[in-house]
Design a protein around this motif. Sequence first.
Motif, mmCIF file in Angstrom:
data_model
loop_
_atom_site.group_PDB
_atom_site.id
_atom_site.type_symbol
_atom_site.label_atom_id
_atom_site.label_comp_id
_atom_site.label_asym_id
_atom_site.label_seq_id
_atom_site.Cartn_x
_atom_site.Cartn_y
_atom_site.Cartn_z
ATOM 1 N N ASP A 70 45.014 -6.371 -41.658
ATOM 2 C CA ASP A 70 43.681 -6.892 -41.954
ATOM 3 C C ASP A 70 43.392 -8.161 -41.168
ATOM 4 O OD1 ASP A 70 43.247 -4.823 -43.682
ATOM 5 O OD2 ASP A 70 43.800 -5.940 -45.477
ATOM 6 N N THR A 71 44.420 -9.024 -41.062
ATOM 7 C CA THR A 71 44.242 -10.270 -40.313
ATOM 8 C C THR A 71 43.982 -9.982 -38.839
ATOM 9 O OG1 THR A 71 45.706 -11.436 -41.851
ATOM 10 C CG2 THR A 71 45.305 -12.472 -39.718
ATOM 11 N N LEU A 72 44.782 -9.075 -38.272
ATOM 12 C CA LEU A 72 44.606 -8.715 -36.868
ATOM 13 C C LEU A 72 43.237 -8.085 -36.624
ATOM 14 C CD1 LEU A 72 48.004 -7.248 -35.585
ATOM 15 C CD2 LEU A 72 46.813 -9.264 -34.758
ATOM 16 N N GLU A 84 36.267 -11.816 -32.051
ATOM 17 C CA GLU A 84 36.238 -12.143 -30.630
ATOM 18 C C GLU A 84 34.836 -11.897 -30.069
ATOM 19 O OE1 GLU A 84 38.335 -13.557 -28.772
ATOM 20 O OE2 GLU A 84 40.252 -13.431 -29.851
ATOM 21 N N GLN A 85 34.303 -12.890 -29.357
ATOM 22 C CA GLN A 85 32.961 -12.780 -28.798
ATOM 23 C C GLN A 85 32.966 -12.142 -27.412
ATOM 24 O OE1 GLN A 85 30.177 -13.586 -30.639
ATOM 25 N NE2 GLN A 85 31.716 -13.855 -32.258
ATOM 26 N N ASN A 86 34.050 -12.380 -26.681
ATOM 27 C CA ASN A 86 34.179 -11.859 -25.334
ATOM 28 C C ASN A 86 34.675 -10.424 -25.368
ATOM 29 O OD1 ASN A 86 36.188 -11.366 -22.940
ATOM 30 N ND2 ASN A 86 34.724 -12.894 -22.203
ATOM 31 N N SER A 87 34.026 -9.505 -24.612
ATOM 32 C CA SER A 87 34.382 -8.082 -24.669
ATOM 33 C C SER A 87 35.820 -7.819 -24.234
ATOM 34 C CB SER A 87 33.419 -7.271 -23.789
ATOM 35 O OG SER A 87 32.109 -7.367 -24.271
ATOM 36 N N SER A 88 36.269 -8.503 -23.180
ATOM 37 C CA SER A 88 37.649 -8.319 -22.708
ATOM 38 C C SER A 88 38.636 -8.784 -23.767
ATOM 39 C CB SER A 88 37.869 -9.087 -21.405
ATOM 40 O OG SER A 88 37.051 -8.595 -20.371
ATOM 41 N N ALA A 89 38.370 -9.952 -24.345
ATOM 42 C CA ALA A 89 39.264 -10.487 -25.389
ATOM 43 C C ALA A 89 39.270 -9.581 -26.609
ATOM 44 C CB ALA A 89 38.818 -11.899 -25.769
ATOM 45 N N LYS A 90 38.111 -9.031 -26.951
ATOM 46 C CA LYS A 90 38.029 -8.129 -28.099
ATOM 47 C C LYS A 90 38.868 -6.874 -27.863
ATOM 48 C CE LYS A 90 33.994 -7.643 -30.139
ATOM 49 N NZ LYS A 90 34.111 -7.985 -31.578
ATOM 50 N N LEU A 91 38.744 -6.298 -26.649
ATOM 51 C CA LEU A 91 39.534 -5.105 -26.339
ATOM 52 C C LEU A 91 41.020 -5.421 -26.364
ATOM 53 C CD1 LEU A 91 39.869 -2.199 -25.445
ATOM 54 C CD2 LEU A 91 39.417 -2.906 -23.086
ATOM 55 N N ASN A 92 41.420 -6.537 -25.786
ATOM 56 C CA ASN A 92 42.840 -6.929 -25.806
ATOM 57 C C ASN A 92 43.349 -7.118 -27.238
ATOM 58 O OD1 ASN A 92 43.866 -6.991 -23.109
ATOM 59 N ND2 ASN A 92 42.535 -8.750 -22.683
ATOM 60 N N ALA A 93 42.497 -7.690 -28.092
ATOM 61 C CA ALA A 93 42.892 -7.913 -29.487
ATOM 62 C C ALA A 93 43.081 -6.582 -30.220
ATOM 63 C CB ALA A 93 41.852 -8.768 -30.200
ATOM 64 N N PHE A 94 42.194 -5.629 -29.969
ATOM 65 C CA PHE A 94 42.348 -4.316 -30.600
ATOM 66 C C PHE A 94 43.587 -3.582 -30.063
ATOM 67 C CE2 PHE A 94 37.721 -4.463 -31.813
ATOM 68 C CZ PHE A 94 37.941 -4.349 -33.171
ATOM 69 N N ARG A 103 41.486 1.950 -37.628
ATOM 70 C CA ARG A 103 40.508 0.911 -37.298
ATOM 71 C C ARG A 103 40.733 0.358 -35.890
ATOM 72 N NH1 ARG A 103 41.244 -3.316 -41.964
ATOM 73 N NH2 ARG A 103 43.412 -2.911 -41.347
ATOM 74 N N PHE A 104 42.010 0.238 -35.505
ATOM 75 C CA PHE A 104 42.297 -0.302 -34.174
ATOM 76 C C PHE A 104 41.955 0.712 -33.077
ATOM 77 C CE2 PHE A 104 45.120 -2.871 -36.911
ATOM 78 C CZ PHE A 104 44.580 -4.113 -36.626
ATOM 79 N N ILE A 105 42.192 1.986 -33.364
ATOM 80 C CA ILE A 105 41.824 3.027 -32.396
ATOM 81 C C ILE A 105 40.308 3.046 -32.208
ATOM 82 C CG2 ILE A 105 41.854 5.513 -31.942
ATOM 83 C CD1 ILE A 105 44.477 5.635 -33.537
ATOM 84 N N ASN A 106 39.589 2.990 -33.337
ATOM 85 C CA ASN A 106 38.122 2.942 -33.252
ATOM 86 C C ASN A 106 37.669 1.686 -32.522
ATOM 87 O OD1 ASN A 106 38.090 5.304 -34.721
ATOM 88 N ND2 ASN A 106 37.658 4.315 -36.675
ATOM 89 N N GLY A 107 38.342 0.571 -32.809
ATOM 90 C CA GLY A 107 37.988 -0.689 -32.170
ATOM 91 C C GLY A 107 38.228 -0.663 -30.673
#
Length: 1001
Positions: A410-412, A419-429, A441-445
């Motif tokens: 849940d925290t992750l 994350e506001q930046n698209s690259s950072a968001k993808l890396n986080a997922f 949720r991570f696959i969807n993300g």
Amino acid sequence: MKKTIIILSILMLLFPNISQAISENQPVESTEDTFDVEEKSSEVMAESELSESLKIEDESINTKDSGNEKINQEKEISTENSSPETKEENQVVEKQEKLEEKEVLKTTEVESTPITADEYYQLAINQKSSSATLEAFIEGFDIYPNDERFSKGINESARLLLDWASVKQQVQSGVQTARVRYEYILTAPVLNETIKRETEYKLNYARVGKTIYSANRLFEIALSENHVSPRFSIFVEGFNLYPLDQRFSKGIKSSSRELLDWATNQHSLGNINTAKFRYELLFSSPLLDQNLKEEIELKYEMAIQGKIMDTSNEFVEWANNMESSSTMLNAFLEGYKFYPRDQRVINGIYISTEALFNWASSQHELGKLDTARVRYELILTSPLLSEKVKKDTANNLKLAQEGIIIINSDTLFSKANKEQNSSAKLNAFIEGYHAFPDDQRFINGINSSARGLLDWATKKHAEGNIDSARVRYELIISAPMLKSATKNETEIKLEYVMQSKALPSINKIIKDADSEVNSSAKLDTYITGLLLYPNNESLKAGLNSSARELLNWATIKHSEGNLNTAKIRYELILTSNGLNSFIESETETRLQLADKGVLLPTANKLFEIATNETTSSGKLMKFEEGLKFYPTDKRLIDGMNETALSLFNWTVKQHQVGNFDTAIHRYNLIISRQGIKSSILRSVKSNLALANKGLKPITIERIVNAKVQNYTHAQMQNDINKLELMYPGLISQEVIGKSLDGKNIFAVKLGNGKTEVLFNGSAHAREHMTTNLLMKMIDEYAYAFSKNLYFDGFNVREVLNRTTIWFIPMTNPDGVTLVQLGPDSLGSNVSKKAIEINGGSKNFTSWKANARGVDLNRNYPTMWRTVSNNPGRPSESHYKGPVPLSEPESQTIYKFILSKNFKTLVDYHSSGEVLYARLPGHIENLVSRKTGYSIIDETNFTSGGDLPTWFTLELGMPGLTPEISHYVGSRPVPLSNWDSIWKKNNSVGLIVADEAYRNRR
């Protein structure tokens, strides 16, 4: 051989009736009772029988001579001591064998020089008896030991001879003949162990002059045994005599489990000697698998020590009373050793391992690595683990051993979403996926953020910022679990980047396509554009428009006889990605005709043929034929629908006067035609359903009167039946389960979309106003659909053709009935129990539970153990039940949800005018905006057991709990609140359905 004699002696000692039946071919008469009586004197009898068996073995004939000499000696002995019939048989056998010997000698005399392996092999396979064949193969093996044909021949002929001897041994006169063959078989080299063991076993019988049963007869005897001990022993005996017969091996396996369960029960009852003797009997099994052996050894050791074993109930009760997950798991693991098939023990292991994993993970997150590591290691010792728990525990254990503190999913997930930046968001997922690969949720993300990043990179690429685009394309392609369409699109664009090519914008592609003069060039441009922008609706529309234009042009050329020109255009159209199914089907049909050299009639000619038909039925068929070739020809389209509508109106008149057969025939005729407007077809299908039931057409009207204080289960059922009849094809009902009192629990399906959502009401008895609300939604939405009306700004037909809404209007029909009509409206047994729980009172105004005093919204499995304010016994509210899903109503909802693929759950309750949700997001905000209910975030709540918590945390989809009224105390919502409730919630069903389709397809 002594071991075999000992086993036989024990079997004869334990089952004297069996040994007598085997020797005399008499039915077995042993029973479990006599078995128990006989075991009292087993030790004394065993010594006597064993001594006698060993004496018999010592007096057995020693085999020192060759195979032929032994056969001859045995024949002489047999002849002297046999009956006249037996002597005659032996004389025939002796003559036959002498002839065989002469043949062998004759062959030997003729072949004075050594013979080859092939000649020896031919000699062996040409022998006329199994004995002679075996002898010849043995001789060949002695000379050519490396030739596999002889070793194989030895075993095949030994098997044939063994089977022949076994049949002989089934009658007393053939015992000695069988014995001689057995002894001869055992002289053969390279004999496989199965044949050797079987031969030795049967030889032991033959040496003491005993016959054997056939496999079929022995199996019949085993099946006729009512008691498991003798049945098991007969199966063992059958396996030893006929090891290749699968019936006996299967019989051993099934009866050994049954016998062990019986012995275990005796052990727990204190009958230790009885249990001990059965354990020893089980050890004699030649097919004891390792798990069963370990279980028997464990119980046998307790029996030797004189210890009584706890019953399975005692084990389960002891385990459930443990205060911690660790001790509970250890207790259930101990119980599993003794009761590995008890479902309660198995469920206990699964539940406690999951609970312990959650607790260990929480300690791990706090940095208590040693505490977590010990618990992870304990979990992994369990013989029963779900794949998810096993995988997650192993991953966490590795991290703990490496000193790495974990972050929960849940925290992750929350971190990635922020994350506001698209690259950072993808890396986080991507990071979240690697930590929690089973969390959808991570696959969807990953896919949603990759899509967003691809759109951004594409824009940069089109602007000429090639380096920025390249870095993003490479990041996207590196993402795991990426959808193939996204990956393909990215790879194509990366190729442009690697060649330093700028990407054309969508507007430029459309402009270039529109500037093309001919349809082929225009279609080519759109095909290229969709490779770069596969999800762009404008390009798809342009592609289909140009494909239709080109298809029409090619069709004209086809009708004029220019077949090759038409074929080239048809083939070009079929290479298009994003082509709609109608154009694709039409093009394939025309291409097939062009390949066969068949010309097309012109649209003018087809229209003329259709209009010249004198009957509506005939016109329909001709217009349909025309539309197959010219589906966009307005004359043909209008002619088809005008004719269909005319025929429908004529048919309705026949229907109204009761000419059902005529009406049914014409309705079916209209439905079977292609190209008719859906609005006409819906009306036709609705009337056809009525005609098939012998009913006249129904006038569409509103059915549900929701503005009543007590909308009962009976009224609800009556309205559902009317709605289904009025809107065939749009509304259907299912009985998905029954309450404690046997009342039907209905699910109502509204719509025809592939996306599905679920609305649930009246889980709490006094909150039955939620049933009024859901039934009103069904009625209003269906009415708007049939009239093609908008409802609160929504195109209802569009929504319900995309999304199907399922309603369970009354989850708790018994509880609702108690509140509305009192206990006398239920069956006497259910009513009596409810009154008892209610303190003897018949006033159930404040009742929330089902008729057994269980709060259904606290009876679901997720976080059930941590439910707060649980009274610990049946009550009007809050009692969570003895175990999760203990009630038929909660089981019904649970199973129904698992049978579908719902994207959203809305579980209506009635008090507070708030909206509860875990992990609230976009849909919760939409519903809150419509209703005015403030959102209460339950994400960190530790109490569970409710339906939305299970739906959200286990299925990963939004689960909402709207409370429809301001707080009114422990009583039903008054009717005076209805108008406000309906106004605030009237379009929530459409909001949820539309959002599920648009954002979570």
